[in-house]
Design a protein around this motif. Structure first.
Motif, mmCIF file in Angstrom:
data_model
loop_
_atom_site.group_PDB
_atom_site.id
_atom_site.type_symbol
_atom_site.label_atom_id
_atom_site.label_comp_id
_atom_site.label_asym_id
_atom_site.label_seq_id
_atom_site.Cartn_x
_atom_site.Cartn_y
_atom_site.Cartn_z
ATOM 1 N N LYS A 310 0.850 -1.188 0.000
ATOM 2 C CA LYS A 310 0.000 0.000 0.000
ATOM 3 C C LYS A 310 0.888 1.241 0.000
ATOM 4 N N VAL A 311 0.446 2.276 -0.711
ATOM 5 C CA VAL A 311 1.177 3.537 -0.738
ATOM 6 C C VAL A 311 0.184 4.686 -0.617
ATOM 7 N N VAL A 312 0.697 5.850 -0.224
ATOM 8 C CA VAL A 312 -0.088 7.088 -0.241
ATOM 9 C C VAL A 312 0.690 8.141 -1.005
ATOM 10 N N GLY A 313 -0.031 9.087 -1.609
ATOM 11 C CA GLY A 313 0.645 10.208 -2.254
ATOM 12 C C GLY A 313 1.389 11.031 -1.220
ATOM 13 N N LYS A 314 2.559 11.509 -1.569
ATOM 14 C CA LYS A 314 3.340 12.300 -0.631
ATOM 15 C C LYS A 314 2.612 13.601 -0.297
ATOM 16 N N ALA A 315 2.681 14.007 0.948
ATOM 17 C CA ALA A 315 2.017 15.238 1.373
ATOM 18 C C ALA A 315 2.679 16.462 0.753
ATOM 19 N N TYR A 316 3.972 16.398 0.535
ATOM 20 C CA TYR A 316 4.732 17.475 -0.112
ATOM 21 C C TYR A 316 6.022 16.838 -0.624
ATOM 22 N N PRO A 317 6.683 17.447 -1.589
ATOM 23 C CA PRO A 317 7.815 16.782 -2.245
ATOM 24 C C PRO A 317 8.896 16.281 -1.308
ATOM 25 N N THR A 318 9.223 17.063 -0.291
ATOM 26 C CA THR A 318 10.337 16.691 0.585
ATOM 27 C C THR A 318 9.889 15.933 1.831
ATOM 28 N N GLU A 319 8.667 15.429 1.834
ATOM 29 C CA GLU A 319 8.213 14.640 2.985
ATOM 30 C C GLU A 319 9.188 13.482 3.217
ATOM 31 N N VAL A 323 9.937 6.038 -1.049
ATOM 32 C CA VAL A 323 8.997 5.884 -2.158
ATOM 33 C C VAL A 323 9.189 4.521 -2.806
ATOM 34 N N VAL A 324 8.076 3.910 -3.178
ATOM 35 C CA VAL A 324 8.118 2.650 -3.909
ATOM 36 C C VAL A 324 8.320 2.983 -5.387
ATOM 37 N N CYS A 325 9.316 2.372 -5.983
ATOM 38 C CA CYS A 325 9.644 2.654 -7.380
ATOM 39 C C CYS A 325 10.424 1.472 -7.936
ATOM 40 N N THR A 343 15.636 15.261 -7.408
ATOM 41 C CA THR A 343 14.889 14.037 -7.712
ATOM 42 C C THR A 343 13.547 14.021 -6.998
ATOM 43 N N VAL A 344 13.531 14.389 -5.726
ATOM 44 C CA VAL A 344 12.262 14.326 -4.986
ATOM 45 C C VAL A 344 11.264 15.366 -5.504
ATOM 46 N N GLU A 345 11.741 16.418 -6.142
ATOM 47 C CA GLU A 345 10.839 17.454 -6.639
ATOM 48 C C GLU A 345 10.520 17.302 -8.135
ATOM 49 N N ARG A 346 11.039 16.260 -8.764
ATOM 50 C CA ARG A 346 10.782 16.061 -10.192
ATOM 51 C C ARG A 346 9.295 15.820 -10.427
ATOM 52 N N ARG A 347 8.775 16.421 -11.518
ATOM 53 C CA ARG A 347 7.347 16.296 -11.816
ATOM 54 C C ARG A 347 7.129 15.820 -13.250
ATOM 55 N N PRO A 349 4.725 15.789 -16.832
ATOM 56 C CA PRO A 349 4.101 16.883 -17.594
ATOM 57 C C PRO A 349 2.767 17.343 -17.031
ATOM 58 N N ASP A 350 2.030 16.441 -16.360
ATOM 59 C CA ASP A 350 0.735 16.843 -15.791
ATOM 60 C C ASP A 350 0.870 17.520 -14.431
ATOM 61 N N GLY A 351 2.099 17.710 -13.972
ATOM 62 C CA GLY A 351 2.328 18.405 -12.708
ATOM 63 C C GLY A 351 2.437 17.492 -11.502
ATOM 64 N N GLN A 352 2.145 16.202 -11.656
ATOM 65 C CA GLN A 352 2.234 15.271 -10.548
ATOM 66 C C GLN A 352 3.690 14.912 -10.264
ATOM 67 N N LEU A 353 3.985 14.664 -8.983
ATOM 68 C CA LEU A 353 5.327 14.230 -8.629
ATOM 69 C C LEU A 353 5.646 12.918 -9.340
ATOM 70 N N THR A 354 6.834 12.818 -9.875
ATOM 71 C CA THR A 354 7.241 11.595 -10.571
ATOM 72 C C THR A 354 7.375 10.431 -9.602
ATOM 73 N N PHE A 355 7.932 10.706 -8.437
ATOM 74 C CA PHE A 355 8.095 9.670 -7.413
ATOM 75 C C PHE A 355 7.204 10.035 -6.227
ATOM 76 N N ASN A 356 5.985 9.535 -6.299
ATOM 77 C CA ASN A 356 4.944 9.996 -5.373
ATOM 78 C C ASN A 356 4.340 8.871 -4.548
ATOM 79 N N ALA A 357 4.813 7.631 -4.735
ATOM 80 C CA ALA A 357 4.213 6.481 -4.042
ATOM 81 C C ALA A 357 4.867 6.302 -2.681
ATOM 82 N N GLY A 358 4.363 7.033 -1.690
ATOM 83 C CA GLY A 358 4.945 6.995 -0.356
ATOM 84 C C GLY A 358 4.718 5.659 0.338
ATOM 85 N N ASN A 359 5.786 5.072 0.825
ATOM 86 C CA ASN A 359 5.705 3.782 1.509
ATOM 87 C C ASN A 359 5.147 3.950 2.918
ATOM 88 N N ILE A 360 4.183 3.105 3.304
ATOM 89 C CA ILE A 360 3.574 3.210 4.643
ATOM 90 C C ILE A 360 3.717 1.915 5.441
#
Length: 526
Positions: A310-319, A323-325, A343-347, A349-360
């Motif tokens: 299971k993953v959640v979207g990161k609350a902010y880029p530097t959280e 990340v699962v990748c 790398t953590v702030e990379r987005r 084209p649609d503006g979404q973080l590239t590495f956004n699958a936060g591990n929980i």
């Protein structure tokens, strides 16, 4: 039956910090001189004779304790552990940024982006697995909770809910309710065993706590506690750290110690006897965790996954979450400290973080996959280095609390086995519904504290009540305006707590709440 200690081995154990019948008995029957000689021989073979430098100053009890710990170490493993700690600390790390790839969409499912009928299908499949007794829940509860600042296991913590319930009680009641729902939906009785991995620090108090509370209504035979191994802390010079004149500084081998612990304690054999086929693994500190979540289980089973996260979207880029990748095509979790700001702030084209699958730390495993890990892959797992401030005794025997990191603790992580999966699956869930960890003391930081955990649960229950048709009144009997946005710094507009025994996910509340008015706090406890 609750199994709280590993079964005694047939041969002298080669385990870290485990109190077994064989090693304890051996030490107790050795005379003082022979006890020293036996410990010295092991430590010389391991290249660690300095551990006994305060032996003449120790009491008989302290000598027996130290000798017992030493007797549990296999010299070759101990030498290899200390050497590996030094190598790992000084090893250069390959830059990950150019090797990282986002998750391919074909392995990802999502709660928020999936049609309702598909979610219901996954849920039904999950309930089928539970009703057949194919599902077990496994709790990782071996950590000391140092950052929380309490002298007892984190699961015994009360975050300040109106009910006063602890994390252990909340989780036990969620298991009871999930079992009840499966039985009601599909008929007949079923079992939903709860395996709890503890450590030397947490086993005894956890065992007593559960016994005191009569296992929170769960069958005692379905609660199985077992210990993970312990590893000695190592100084930057490669020598074992003494935290006392007669006491080695030991620490659990990380939540990735699960895989050796499964073997040491014959847990997979126990699962086989019970007919368990899939296991939901999670960490103790998440107050919002869904136990044996049928949607997650159904999703993974339908996909044919042997391993899921299971993953959640990161609350902010530097959280600061991993990340699962994929790295070089291999699934893994990359920790936030291992990558650059860029790398953590990379987005995309649609503006979404590239590495956004936060591990929980919320995982699905088949029993067959766990068997393959324990039998074949576990020795291939590389320990992670944690550089820590470790209290120690100096050469004069004085206790010192260092101001700077002075030692290394080696640990493995539960997600280290993703790389061995033949069919990996990722399930994206909503943070406000499923993730609020308890990690820090109230005075330390504003994040992941008792207050934020309590508020997350109270906001969730408030949203459930409003959705079920409840209305809350202020002291003037006027209706309080409805708010649904979680704000960690504020309590919800009305305090509401709903027992897991009444509702696990906000289901079946309309009959109790629809079109009714309440003065908060509203407590649906039993």
């Amino acid at each position: 039956m609750v199994r709280t200690r590993p079964r005694p081995p047939l041969a002298p154990p080669s385990r870290w910090g485990r109190l077994t019948v064989s090693s304890r008995s051996l030490v107790l029957f050795l005379p003082g001189g022979a006890m020293f000689e036996a410990a010295e021989q092991r430590l010389v073979e391991a290249g660690q004779p300095e551990v006994l430098r305060f032996w003449p100053q120790l009491s008989d009890t302290e000598r027996k304790t130290l000798a017992t710990t030493v007797q549990q170490q296999e010299p070759g493993e101990l030498r290899a552990h200390c050497e590996a700690a030094i190598r790992a600390r000084t090893a250069s790390q390959t830059p990950l940024a150019r090797l990282m790839e986002p998750l391919p969409q074909e392995v990802v499912g999502s709660v928020s982006r999936t049609e309702a009928d598909v979610l219901r299908r996954w849920q039904e499949r999950g309930f089928q697995e539970i009703s057949k007794g194919h599902v077990a829940v496994l709790l990782l509860a071996g950590g000391q909770g140092t950052r929380l600042g309490v002298p007892y296991p984190k699961g015994m913590y009360d975050v300040g809910l109106p009910s006063g319930k602890t994390l252990y009680q909340i989780q036990a009641e969620r298991i009871r309710k999930m079992k009840q729902l499966a039985e009601e939906r599909l008929g007949g009785k079923c079992t939903l065993p709860w395996y709890i991995m503890t450590s030397e620090f947490t086993l005894e108090p956890t065992e007593k706590f559960f016994a005191k509370h009569q296992y929170f209504g769960l069958p005692q035979s379905d609660v199985v506690m077992f210990e993970q191994r312990m590893l000695p802390a190592v100084g930057f010079d490669g020598k074992i750290i003494l935290e006392g004149k007669g006491r080695i500084a030991m620490a659990p081998d990380g939540n990735g110690g699960l895989y050796r612990a499964l073997t040491d304690n014959k847990i997979l054999e126990d699962m086989d006897l019970r007919g368990v086929r899939v296991v939901h693994v999670y960490c103790v500190d998440n107050i919002l965790v869904k136990l044996a979540d049928p949607v997650f289980i159904g999703f993974c089973v339908e996909r044919g996954a042997d391993c899921g996260a299971k993953v959640v979207g990161k609350a902010y880029p530097t959280e600061p979450v991993g990340v699962v990748c994929r790295v070089n095509g291999i699934y893994q979790v990359v920790e936030y400290s291992e990558v650059s700001q860029e790398t953590v702030e990379r987005r995309n084209p649609d503006g979404q973080l590239t590495f956004n699958a936060g591990n929980i730390c919320n995982h699905f495993f088949t029993v067959e996959f766990l068997k393959s890990v324990t039998e074949e892959f576990e020795p291939k797992l590389k320990p992670h280095v944690a550089v820590k401030k470790i209290p120690y005794v100096d050469e004069e025997g004085n206790c010192v609390k260092p101001e700077k990191p002075n030692g290394i603790k080696m640990e493995k992580f539960v997600f280290d086995v993703f790389q061995f999966s033949k069919k990996f699956a990722v399930f994206d869930v909503l943070r406000e519904d499923e993730f609020s960890p308890l990690k820090n003391a109230e005075s330390a930081v504003a994040k992941d504290t008792p207050s934020t955990a309590r508020r997350a649960l109270l906001w969730q229950h408030y949203r459930w009540a409003v959705r079920a048709g409840a209305h809350f009144l202020d002291h003037n009997n006027s209706r309080i305006p409805v708010l649904t946005q979680l704000r960690e710094v504020d309590d919800p507009p009305a305090i509401c707590e709903i027992s897991p025994l009444i509702s696990c996910e906000g289901e079946d509340l309309e009959e109790r709440l629809k079109d009714r008015e309440f003065h908060p706090p509203l407590l649906l406890i039993d």
